[in-house]
Write a protein that holds these residues in place. Structure first.
Motif, PDB file in Angstrom:
ATOM      1  N   ASP A 125       0.273  10.465 -12.023  1.00 32.77           N
ATOM      2  CA  ASP A 125      -0.815  11.520 -11.842  1.00 32.77           C
ATOM      3  C   ASP A 125      -1.837  11.281 -10.718  1.00 32.77           C
ATOM      4  OD1 ASP A 125      -0.125  12.686 -14.141  1.00 32.77           O
ATOM      5  OD2 ASP A 125      -1.415  11.780 -15.653  1.00 32.77           O
ATOM      6  N   VAL A 126      -1.249  10.371  -9.802  1.00 30.51           N
ATOM      7  CA  VAL A 126      -1.971  10.234  -8.489  1.00 30.51           C
ATOM      8  C   VAL A 126      -1.378  11.414  -7.761  1.00 30.51           C
ATOM      9  CG1 VAL A 126      -2.534   8.688  -6.606  1.00 30.51           C
ATOM     10  CG2 VAL A 126      -2.513   7.929  -8.822  1.00 30.51           C
ATOM     11  N   THR A 127      -2.445  12.372  -7.341  1.00 33.27           N
ATOM     12  CA  THR A 127      -1.965  13.324  -6.519  1.00 33.27           C
ATOM     13  C   THR A 127      -2.183  12.998  -5.128  1.00 33.27           C
ATOM     14  OG1 THR A 127      -4.095  14.476  -6.737  1.00 33.27           O
ATOM     15  CG2 THR A 127      -2.532  14.999  -8.094  1.00 33.27           C
ATOM     16  N   LEU A 128      -3.116  12.154  -4.628  1.00 34.79           N
ATOM     17  CA  LEU A 128      -3.336  11.766  -3.210  1.00 34.79           C
ATOM     18  C   LEU A 128      -3.514  10.570  -3.287  1.00 34.79           C
ATOM     19  CD1 LEU A 128      -5.740  13.521  -0.851  1.00 34.79           C
ATOM     20  CD2 LEU A 128      -6.270  11.410  -1.804  1.00 34.79           C
ATOM     21  N   GLN A 129      -3.095   9.758  -2.221  1.00 35.86           N
ATOM     22  CA  GLN A 129      -3.375   8.399  -1.942  1.00 35.86           C
ATOM     23  C   GLN A 129      -3.182   8.211  -0.483  1.00 35.86           C
ATOM     24  OE1 GLN A 129      -1.307   4.735  -3.692  1.00 35.86           O
ATOM     25  NE2 GLN A 129      -0.521   4.601  -1.656  1.00 35.86           N
ATOM     26  N   ILE A 130      -4.553   7.953   0.176  1.00 40.48           N
ATOM     27  CA  ILE A 130      -4.565   7.594   1.581  1.00 40.48           C
ATOM     28  C   ILE A 130      -4.607   5.993   1.829  1.00 40.48           C
ATOM     29  CG2 ILE A 130      -5.646   8.314   3.800  1.00 40.48           C
ATOM     30  CD1 ILE A 130      -4.349  10.646   2.741  1.00 40.48           C
ATOM     31  N   LEU A 131      -4.159   5.511   2.361  1.00 41.85           N
ATOM     32  CA  LEU A 131      -3.774   3.954   2.588  1.00 41.85           C
ATOM     33  C   LEU A 131      -4.173   3.439   4.258  1.00 41.85           C
ATOM     34  CD1 LEU A 131      -1.605   1.575   1.011  1.00 41.85           C
ATOM     35  CD2 LEU A 131      -1.793   1.247   3.151  1.00 41.85           C
ATOM     36  N   SER A 132      -4.997   2.611   4.546  1.00 37.60           N
ATOM     37  CA  SER A 132      -4.850   2.293   5.888  1.00 37.60           C
ATOM     38  C   SER A 132      -4.875   0.671   5.798  1.00 37.60           C
ATOM     39  CB  SER A 132      -6.221   2.909   6.743  1.00 37.60           C
ATOM     40  OG  SER A 132      -7.332   2.213   6.178  1.00 37.60           O
ATOM     41  N   VAL A 133      -4.058   0.434   7.110  1.00 37.37           N
ATOM     42  CA  VAL A 133      -3.921  -1.125   7.237  1.00 37.37           C
ATOM     43  C   VAL A 133      -4.671  -1.176   8.669  1.00 37.37           C
ATOM     44  CG1 VAL A 133      -2.300  -3.221   7.749  1.00 37.37           C
ATOM     45  CG2 VAL A 133      -1.701  -1.374   6.079  1.00 37.37           C
ATOM     46  N   PHE A 134      -5.527  -1.959   9.106  1.00 36.05           N
ATOM     47  CA  PHE A 134      -6.454  -2.497  10.111  1.00 36.05           C
ATOM     48  C   PHE A 134      -5.247  -2.681  11.253  1.00 36.05           C
ATOM     49  CE2 PHE A 134      -8.634  -4.798  13.060  1.00 36.05           C
ATOM     50  CZ  PHE A 134      -9.646  -4.175  13.446  1.00 36.05           C
ATOM     51  N   PRO A 135      -5.319  -2.233  12.332  1.00 36.88           N
ATOM     52  CA  PRO A 135      -6.466  -1.281  12.838  1.00 36.88           C
ATOM     53  C   PRO A 135      -6.167   0.108  12.723  1.00 36.88           C
ATOM     54  CG  PRO A 135      -5.469  -2.337  14.724  1.00 36.88           C
ATOM     55  CD  PRO A 135      -4.650  -2.719  13.574  1.00 36.88           C
ATOM     56  N   THR A 136      -4.835   0.552  12.838  1.00 35.13           N
ATOM     57  CA  THR A 136      -4.306   1.732  13.154  1.00 35.13           C
ATOM     58  C   THR A 136      -3.148   2.405  12.305  1.00 35.13           C
ATOM     59  OG1 THR A 136      -2.953   0.566  15.000  1.00 35.13           O
ATOM     60  CG2 THR A 136      -4.884   1.717  15.614  1.00 35.13           C
ATOM     61  N   PHE A 137      -2.858   1.759  11.325  1.00 32.40           N
ATOM     62  CA  PHE A 137      -1.878   2.349  10.542  1.00 32.40           C
ATOM     63  C   PHE A 137      -2.218   3.046   9.229  1.00 32.40           C
ATOM     64  CE2 PHE A 137       0.929   1.565   6.621  1.00 32.40           C
ATOM     65  CZ  PHE A 137       2.160   2.219   7.131  1.00 32.40           C
ATOM     66  N   VAL A 138      -1.725   4.313   9.143  1.00 34.60           N
ATOM     67  CA  VAL A 138      -1.993   5.034   7.767  1.00 34.60           C
ATOM     68  C   VAL A 138      -0.726   5.553   7.137  1.00 34.60           C
ATOM     69  CG1 VAL A 138      -3.314   7.025   7.018  1.00 34.60           C
ATOM     70  CG2 VAL A 138      -3.892   6.013   9.027  1.00 34.60           C
TER      71      VAL A 138
END
Lengths: 159, 421
Positions: free
Chosen positions: B297-310
């Motif tokens: 049921d997760v409709t959105l997941q924004i994940l970032s890894v320091f410094p510049t990865f999404v």
């Protein structure tokens, strides 16, 4: 060139200039009417086109999706006021397919920001398929192949 | 010189960070050349992991791809034993680019076009043209040893099909770099299936790279700046969500999920996602008719890894965003749109349609392309003024509310720890 080809050439050149004026005059609500109800409109880059990538910067496979693009621009999306100036080259007639006449037309688009800054925003070519059976030619398929894969800031107004 | 002394020397001449903590960010960090140079040294060349490419981009022996780690041009290759290598795209001789192509296949070696110094797939220097001279005249002196020269090579690690690299031998173990919360959330999207690249493009942002990274981590702006979903009254299901900030502050996850509890009570919304009586309606709502990809049921997941990865999941739109600084006020944002080998034709079409949500023309992402520039222009004469980051308090901790700037504070916590600024 046969007379029929001449007729096609002029019909498509006229449709193209109407298309460019429609966008540049900010009559975007009229823009979907250049397309068939069942159509394909994509904006991609030359590199992606060459590599066969299916995903696009803009993708629509119905006139409804084109209408939604415009209503989103008008009602939802936030961006600085800007305008385009399209300069189109002559259409090259590439032959009939079962879906219609295939053409290729080069374009250059300048983007004019509200402070007057004017940049060459995009160059490329329209790879089109036209339905010529009606009164005015209608676009069955338009793949906008931009020469560069780099898009400055954002792409709000269609190409 | 001790490490501490070296740090102090390189931040010398910069203004002092205002106050304690991370609730204020001075605008000069987005403007100064010396800050940019310090970042290149401490973060991009430092003991930090950087996203390079997908394993799928260099699937076979002899495949290569070029990318950037900060300012540094980098070549990533796969050798014929299957191992991945990355090295600086800089000839050991006089510094010219070794590889001019963005990508390619079947490569045996790389020869610099300038004087044909040659490198193998691992980045090792293997040949110097006319090393022994011509007819006994000229050439390199006998004490010159090929083995002592070569471009800098990166440490490499992979995770769920992603390739990361670091210029620094001191880069920590990758698992401990990510911490316990991030890896499973990357795995949720990528583990156990083969990605297929569906598209690529670059968005050129008129702003400092950190303004884009702040935007990625900013869950506060989402419902305010991005009005596409609200205007068309899409996604009316009640949502729950949270922000996860790792211990270092540098990585984050923001997610939202359908709240089943609330929605079963409401009944109607649970069954129809699109309200029929809204003023504005999509003429073709098939844009958002997705499929249940993750059973959670997760409709959105924004994940970032320091410094510049999404890594982004917005419904069925999966993409990697790589942020590449190009100077204090210019940034390249490289988008890689993904599908998977197991996609059915219908699922693939859904991804192509939902690609309209992202990128330079994205119904959701479009605004993120311009808002950083608005800040860059807005603060031009205000180097010593400060941004306020107090939404949700002053800490950089995980939170059940997304009306918080905790993950942006986390970014500054990590950034300051690395740069010493």
């Amino acid at each position: 060139m046969s007379n029929i080809d001449n007729d096609y050439f002029f019909a498509i050149a006229r449709a193209q200039s109407d298309y460019a004026r429609c966008i540049d005059d900010d009559r975007l609500e009229d823009w979907p009417a250049f397309f068939e109800e069942a159509c394909l409109y994509r904006i991609t880059s030359a590199a992606s086109h060459r590599d066969g990538y299916e995903a696009s910067v803009v993708f629509a496979n119905s006139r409804g999706m084109l209408t939604d693009r415009i209503s989103a621009l008008r009602e939802a999306n936030i961006y600085e006021r800007q305008a385009y100036r399209h300069l189109l080259g002559m259409p090259a007639l590439l032959g009939q397919t079962s879906a219609g006449l295939r053409t290729e037309t080069p374009f250059m688009v300048a983007r004019i920001m509200q402070d007057g800054t004017t940049d060459l925003y995009a160059t490329g070519r329209y790879l089109d398929i036209w339905n010529l059976k009606g009164e005015a030619p209608k676009i069955v398929e338009r793949i906008v192949v931009c020469d560069s894969s780099r898009f400055d800031t954002l792409l709000a107004i269609p190409l | 010189m001790s490490q501490q002394a070296e740090l102090e020397r390189s931040v010398e001449g910069m203004p002092t960070w205002p106050g304690q903590g991370f609730t204020r960010v001075p605008y000069w960090v987005f403007q100064r050349d010396d800050v940019y140079a310090r970042e290149q040294e401490a973060i991009f060349q430092g003991p930090v992991w950087h996203y390079l490419c997908l394993e799928a981009d260099i699937a076979a022996g002899g495949d290569f791809m070029t990318t950037f780690v900060g300012d540094a041009p980098v070549v990533v290759t796969r050798d014929n034993e299957g191992a991945i290598h990355a090295f600086e795209n800089r000839c050991a001789h006089r510094g010219a680019l070794i590889c001019l192509d963005a990508k390619g296949k079947g490569k045996k070696d790389f020869a610099c076009v300038y004087h044909a110094w040659t490198y193998d797939l691992t980045g090792k220097l293997t040949g110097v043209a006319f090393q022994k001279g011509v007819k006994g005249k000229g050439g390199m002196p006998p004490e010159f040893k090929i083995s002592e020269h070569g471009p800098r090579r990166l440490k490499i690690t992979t995770l769920h099909g992603l390739v990361f690299g670091s210029f620094s031998a001191d880069a920590p173990d990758f698992k401990s770099w990510l911490g316990p919360e991030i890896e499973p959330r990357i795995g949720r999207v990528l583990a156990g299936r083969k990605p297929v690249v569906l598209g690529r493009y670059t968005q050129v942002l008129p702003n400092n790279w950190k303004l884009y990274v702040e935007n990625v981590k900013d869950s506060y702006h989402a419902s305010i700046l991005h009005l596409f979903f609200t205007t068309f009254e899409l996604n009316r299901l009640s949502q729950k969500g949270a922000i996860v900030v790792d211990e270092t502050g540098g990585h984050h996850i923001s997610y939202s999920a359908v709240d089943r509890k609330t929605n079963t009570a409401g009944g109607e919304y649970a069954q129809q996602k699109i309200r029929s009586d809204s003023k504005y309606r999509l003429a073709d709502p098939s844009l958002l008719q997705g499929f249940d990809e993750f059973n959670d049921d997760v409709t959105l997941q924004i994940l970032s890894v320091f410094p510049t990865f999404v890594l982004q999941q917005i419904q069925n739109s999966i993409a990697i965003r790589q942020v590449v600084p190009r100077g204090p006020d210019r940034t390249d944002l490289h988008w890689t749109l993904l599908g998977f080998e197991t996609d059915t034709p219908e699922q693939r079409l859904t991804r192509l349609k939902q690609a309209n949500l992202i990128g330079p023309a994205g119904f959701i992402s479009m605004e993120d392309g311009c808002v950083g520039g608005f800040v860059q222009r807005g603060v031009r004469a205000a180097s010593h003024e400060q941004a306020i980051l107090q939404m949700g308090g002053s800490t950089a901790e995980s939170s059940e509310s997304r009306v918080t700037e905790a993950s942006i504070r986390g970014f500054w916590k990590a950034w300051r720890a690395h740069t010493g600024i």
